[in-house]
Design a protein around this motif. Structure first.
Motif, mmCIF file in Angstrom:
data_model
loop_
_atom_site.group_PDB
_atom_site.id
_atom_site.type_symbol
_atom_site.label_atom_id
_atom_site.label_comp_id
_atom_site.label_asym_id
_atom_site.label_seq_id
_atom_site.Cartn_x
_atom_site.Cartn_y
_atom_site.Cartn_z
ATOM 1 N N ASP A 102 0.823 -1.212 0.000
ATOM 2 C CA ASP A 102 0.000 0.000 0.000
ATOM 3 C C ASP A 102 0.854 1.258 0.000
ATOM 4 O OD1 ASP A 102 -2.364 -1.333 -0.134
ATOM 5 O OD2 ASP A 102 -2.908 -1.048 1.979
ATOM 6 N N SER A 103 1.970 1.214 0.700
ATOM 7 C CA SER A 103 2.858 2.382 0.720
ATOM 8 C C SER A 103 3.420 2.660 -0.665
ATOM 9 C CB SER A 103 4.012 2.166 1.702
ATOM 10 O OG SER A 103 3.559 2.284 3.016
ATOM 11 N N ILE A 104 3.745 1.606 -1.368
ATOM 12 C CA ILE A 104 4.307 1.768 -2.714
ATOM 13 C C ILE A 104 3.235 2.234 -3.695
ATOM 14 C CG2 ILE A 104 5.388 0.521 -4.634
ATOM 15 C CD1 ILE A 104 6.667 -1.303 -2.432
ATOM 16 N N LYS A 105 2.012 1.728 -3.541
ATOM 17 C CA LYS A 105 0.936 2.075 -4.473
ATOM 18 C C LYS A 105 0.259 3.408 -4.156
ATOM 19 C CE LYS A 105 -0.312 -2.764 -5.105
ATOM 20 N NZ LYS A 105 -1.272 -3.774 -4.695
ATOM 21 N N ILE A 106 0.187 3.787 -2.876
ATOM 22 C CA ILE A 106 -0.603 4.952 -2.478
ATOM 23 C C ILE A 106 0.252 6.070 -1.888
ATOM 24 C CG2 ILE A 106 -2.480 5.758 -0.992
ATOM 25 C CD1 ILE A 106 -3.491 2.761 -1.103
ATOM 26 N N ASP A 107 0.992 5.766 -0.834
ATOM 27 C CA ASP A 107 1.713 6.808 -0.095
ATOM 28 C C ASP A 107 2.842 7.427 -0.914
ATOM 29 O OD1 ASP A 107 0.049 6.189 2.065
ATOM 30 O OD2 ASP A 107 1.435 4.648 2.770
ATOM 31 N N TRP A 108 3.626 6.581 -1.562
ATOM 32 C CA TRP A 108 4.750 7.101 -2.345
ATOM 33 C C TRP A 108 4.278 7.995 -3.488
ATOM 34 C CZ3 TRP A 108 6.756 6.963 -7.257
ATOM 35 C CH2 TRP A 108 8.072 7.418 -7.373
ATOM 36 N N PRO A 109 3.301 7.557 -4.298
ATOM 37 C CA PRO A 109 2.829 8.453 -5.367
ATOM 38 C C PRO A 109 2.247 9.765 -4.826
ATOM 39 C CG PRO A 109 2.100 6.219 -5.792
ATOM 40 C CD PRO A 109 2.696 6.221 -4.427
ATOM 41 N N MET A 110 1.565 9.711 -3.684
ATOM 42 C CA MET A 110 1.006 10.936 -3.099
ATOM 43 C C MET A 110 2.131 11.882 -2.688
ATOM 44 S SD MET A 110 -1.738 12.479 -2.361
ATOM 45 C CE MET A 110 -2.423 13.713 -1.288
ATOM 46 N N THR A 111 3.156 11.340 -2.060
ATOM 47 C CA THR A 111 4.296 12.157 -1.651
ATOM 48 C C THR A 111 4.979 12.782 -2.861
ATOM 49 O OG1 THR A 111 4.670 10.725 0.262
ATOM 50 C CG2 THR A 111 6.514 12.105 -0.423
ATOM 51 N N MET A 112 5.253 11.972 -3.848
ATOM 52 C CA MET A 112 5.929 12.491 -5.039
ATOM 53 C C MET A 112 5.045 13.453 -5.813
ATOM 54 S SD MET A 112 8.854 11.349 -4.675
ATOM 55 C CE MET A 112 9.499 12.072 -6.137
ATOM 56 N N GLY A 113 3.755 13.151 -5.896
ATOM 57 C CA GLY A 113 2.829 14.033 -6.596
ATOM 58 C C GLY A 113 2.763 15.415 -5.961
ATOM 59 N N CYS A 114 2.668 15.464 -4.647
ATOM 60 C CA CYS A 114 2.635 16.763 -3.956
ATOM 61 C C CYS A 114 3.953 17.508 -4.122
ATOM 62 C CB CYS A 114 2.316 16.567 -2.475
ATOM 63 S SG CYS A 114 0.595 16.170 -2.167
ATOM 64 N N THR A 115 5.051 16.777 -4.093
ATOM 65 C CA THR A 115 6.362 17.400 -4.271
ATOM 66 C C THR A 115 6.496 17.995 -5.666
ATOM 67 O OG1 THR A 115 7.337 15.853 -2.699
ATOM 68 C CG2 THR A 115 8.854 16.993 -4.182
ATOM 69 N N ILE A 116 6.095 17.246 -6.674
ATOM 70 C CA ILE A 116 6.162 17.729 -8.058
ATOM 71 C C ILE A 116 5.208 18.908 -8.254
ATOM 72 C CG2 ILE A 116 5.656 17.107 -10.460
ATOM 73 C CD1 ILE A 116 6.736 14.246 -9.691
#
Length: 154
Positions: free
Chosen positions: A100-114
């Protein structure tokens, strides 16, 4: 450094350690009572608890006419959390990462950063963009809490 500053530093560190311990214990109890995964509690309750002082400093800085401190705080905190906190913790013990961290949390973190990267190209983050970030956070929290409860019930 004068002796009084040294004493204040030591007392401050002791209070910080005690507060961190109480936060983790309380968050664990909340996770059990609400039938939520420890990861979700970490992403919500613990994250808010540890970010509250940063939020207050950033608000004070913005009100005092020093918004650069706010941006430095946000960017520096994220770098420190990823590089220092995660790095030292991984040195002490391996950190399992669930899917779940790889599918949800990581993309959310990177998306907000970008998203932040593109927004600051104009030289500022305005109130509408701030509202957008808050809405993203609320949607993310709603999604992970709902998902955690559903997975915990199954």
């Amino acid at each position: 450094m004068p002796l009084s500053n040294t004493i204040l530093l030591i007392v401050g560190l002791a209070v910080l350690i005690l507060g961190g311990e109480l936060l983790v214990r309380g968050a664990s109890r909340i996770a059990l009572r609400l039938k939520m995964s420890p990861l979700v509690v970490g992403v919500t309750i613990v994250a808010f608890g540890t970010s509250a002082p940063e939020l207050l400093i950033s608000i004070q800085a913005a009100l005092a006419g020093s918004p650069d401190i706010t941006m430095g705080n946000v960017i520096g905190s994220n770098i420190c959390n990823l590089a220092l906190v995660l790095g030292i913790t991984a040195l002490i013990a391996p950190i399992p990462v669930n899917s779940d961290s790889i599918k949800i949390d990581w993309p959310m973190t990177m998306g907000c950063t970008i998203l932040l990267y593109f927004l600051i190209q104009e030289g500022y983050v305005n109130d509408y963009e701030g509202i957008g970030f808050i809405l993203l956070l609320l949607l993310y929290m709603f999604f992970i809490i709902r998902r955690s409860r559903k997975n915990h019930m199954a």
